[in-house]
Design an enzyme around this catalytic site. Sequence first.
Site, short mmCIF file in Angstrom:
data_model
loop_
_atom_site.label_atom_id
_atom_site.label_comp_id
_atom_site.label_asym_id
_atom_site.label_seq_id
_atom_site.Cartn_x
_atom_site.Cartn_y
_atom_site.Cartn_z
N GLY A 201 -11.98 -2.58 -10.45
CA GLY A 201 -12.74 -3.77 -10.79
C GLY A 201 -12.95 -3.90 -12.29
O GLY A 201 -12.49 -3.06 -13.07
N CYS B 60 -2.77 9.12 -6.86
CA CYS B 60 -3.85 8.81 -5.92
C CYS B 60 -5.02 9.76 -6.20
O CYS B 60 -4.85 10.98 -6.19
CB CYS B 60 -3.41 8.96 -4.47
N GLY C 99 -8.95 -4.35 -12.99
CA GLY C 99 -10.07 -5.26 -13.20
C GLY C 99 -9.76 -6.66 -13.65
O GLY C 99 -10.59 -7.33 -14.27
N THR D 262 -6.86 3.88 -10.15
CA THR D 262 -8.32 3.87 -10.27
C THR D 262 -8.80 5.14 -11.00
O THR D 262 -8.07 6.12 -11.12
CB THR D 262 -8.94 3.82 -8.87
N LYS E 52 0.86 -1.20 0.00
CA LYS E 52 0.00 0.00 0.00
C LYS E 52 0.90 1.25 0.00
O LYS E 52 1.89 1.29 0.74
CB LYS E 52 -0.88 -0.03 1.26
N GLY F 264 -7.91 7.43 1.05
CA GLY F 264 -7.19 8.66 1.36
C GLY F 264 -5.85 8.43 2.02
O GLY F 264 -5.47 9.13 2.96
N ASN G 146 -13.37 3.35 -4.00
CA ASN G 146 -12.74 3.50 -2.70
C ASN G 146 -12.36 4.96 -2.51
O ASN G 146 -12.05 5.67 -3.47
CB ASN G 146 -11.49 2.61 -2.57
N ASN H 191 3.85 6.36 -6.63
CA ASN H 191 2.43 6.63 -6.88
C ASN H 191 2.22 8.14 -6.96
O ASN H 191 2.23 8.83 -5.94
CB ASN H 191 1.58 6.00 -5.77
N GLY I 92 -5.92 -6.69 -7.83
CA GLY I 92 -6.36 -5.87 -6.71
C GLY I 92 -7.74 -6.24 -6.22
O GLY I 92 -7.91 -7.11 -5.36
O1 RRO Z 1 -5.50 5.53 -0.51
C1 RRO Z 1 -6.30 5.70 -1.46
O2 RRO Z 1 -7.39 6.22 -1.30
C2 RRO Z 1 -5.97 5.32 -2.85
C3 RRO Z 1 -4.72 5.45 -3.43
BR1 RRO Z 1 -3.22 5.99 -2.48
C4 RRO Z 1 -4.54 5.17 -4.81
O3 RRO Z 1 -3.47 5.31 -5.40
N1 RRO Z 1 -5.62 4.75 -5.51
C5 RRO Z 1 -6.84 4.60 -4.93
O4 RRO Z 1 -7.79 4.21 -5.62
N2 RRO Z 1 -6.99 4.89 -3.60
#
Ligand code: RRO
Length: 308
Positions: free
Chosen positions: A220, A131, A248, A196, A46, A73, A70, A128, A269
């Site tokens: 997904g 996000c 997905g 995502t 993560k 954060g 999701n 990353n 994932g």
């Molecule tokens: O933590 C998140 O909310 C999150 C991250 Br870091 C990301 O790179 N992608 C995502 O869908 N959620």
Amino acid sequence: MTLDFGTTLGGAWFPTPIFTASGCASSGKELSQFFPLREIGAVVTKSIMLKPRAGRPTPRMAETPSGMLNSIGLQGPGIDAFLIEDIPWLASQGARIIVSIAGETAEEYAVLSRKLRGVSGISALEVNISCPNVENRGLVFACDPTSASEVIKSVRSIIGGDLPILAKLTPDVTNIVNIATAVMTSGADGLALINTVLGMVINTETMRPHLGGITGGLSGPAIRPIAVRAIYQVRQALPNVSILGMGGVTSGKDALELILAGASGVSIGTASFGDPSAVIRIQRELHQILQDKGFNSVREAVGHAHRD
Ligand code: RRO
């Protein structure tokens, strides 16, 4: 002839092309009850930040047609606790590790890189920069080639040649090839495609946004065609770039689709939430399907959809 199931990403070798996807398995402890982590390509952790972080308000998840949103954060323990607890635990399992990092400024990524440089047992860094769950879309570095480049340059300047750097990009841009080109010319060794897709659900009972964070990242099967498109476009423009693909994938056949588009590795994932054995099952299925189609190696299949 036995299938050569090994793969390389940004110069790092892995015995299989199947990985966990960042954020969907934390540091792998829960999944290790279902299969030995050393049997997959690597665990992608993560995204970790400098400081411990509580994340966004609840609710943080919503089911959607063929997927989920999701809005976590970037909840996490911070890099110091991660280095003390998670890396040694993963190493004790014999797992290969790709550490995903996230920050609010290029300098934060540099500090994280300094802390990770020289830590043994890490195969690569996923940087990353995409996000979706941040307060300010202006903070999504991967939406702008200049900001994306700045982060990658700052990580590279600290890491030197010690570790491969994979830049994780968002498909929520007009031209993903522009961003991919910018990060590759700034020192990335490869790409992780895709994060995502920004989405939103409104609860028709309360008539208000369902997620505490209002918007969230869609994952997904609903986003698989977006992942295939992004990987295909980037491979077309930059044929030598190594790509860790995700988006997905729920079966060996889905994983093959991303590989044919140009991915050298595939992360699993959302599928793990419904089936905690999904990663190892998909790995078995991919091995079988590659053999059935007459490939001698993963390498032979990578980008096959581009060939005449
Ligand atoms: O933590 C998140 O909310 C999150 C991250 Br870091 C990301 O790179 N992608 C995502 O869908 N959620």
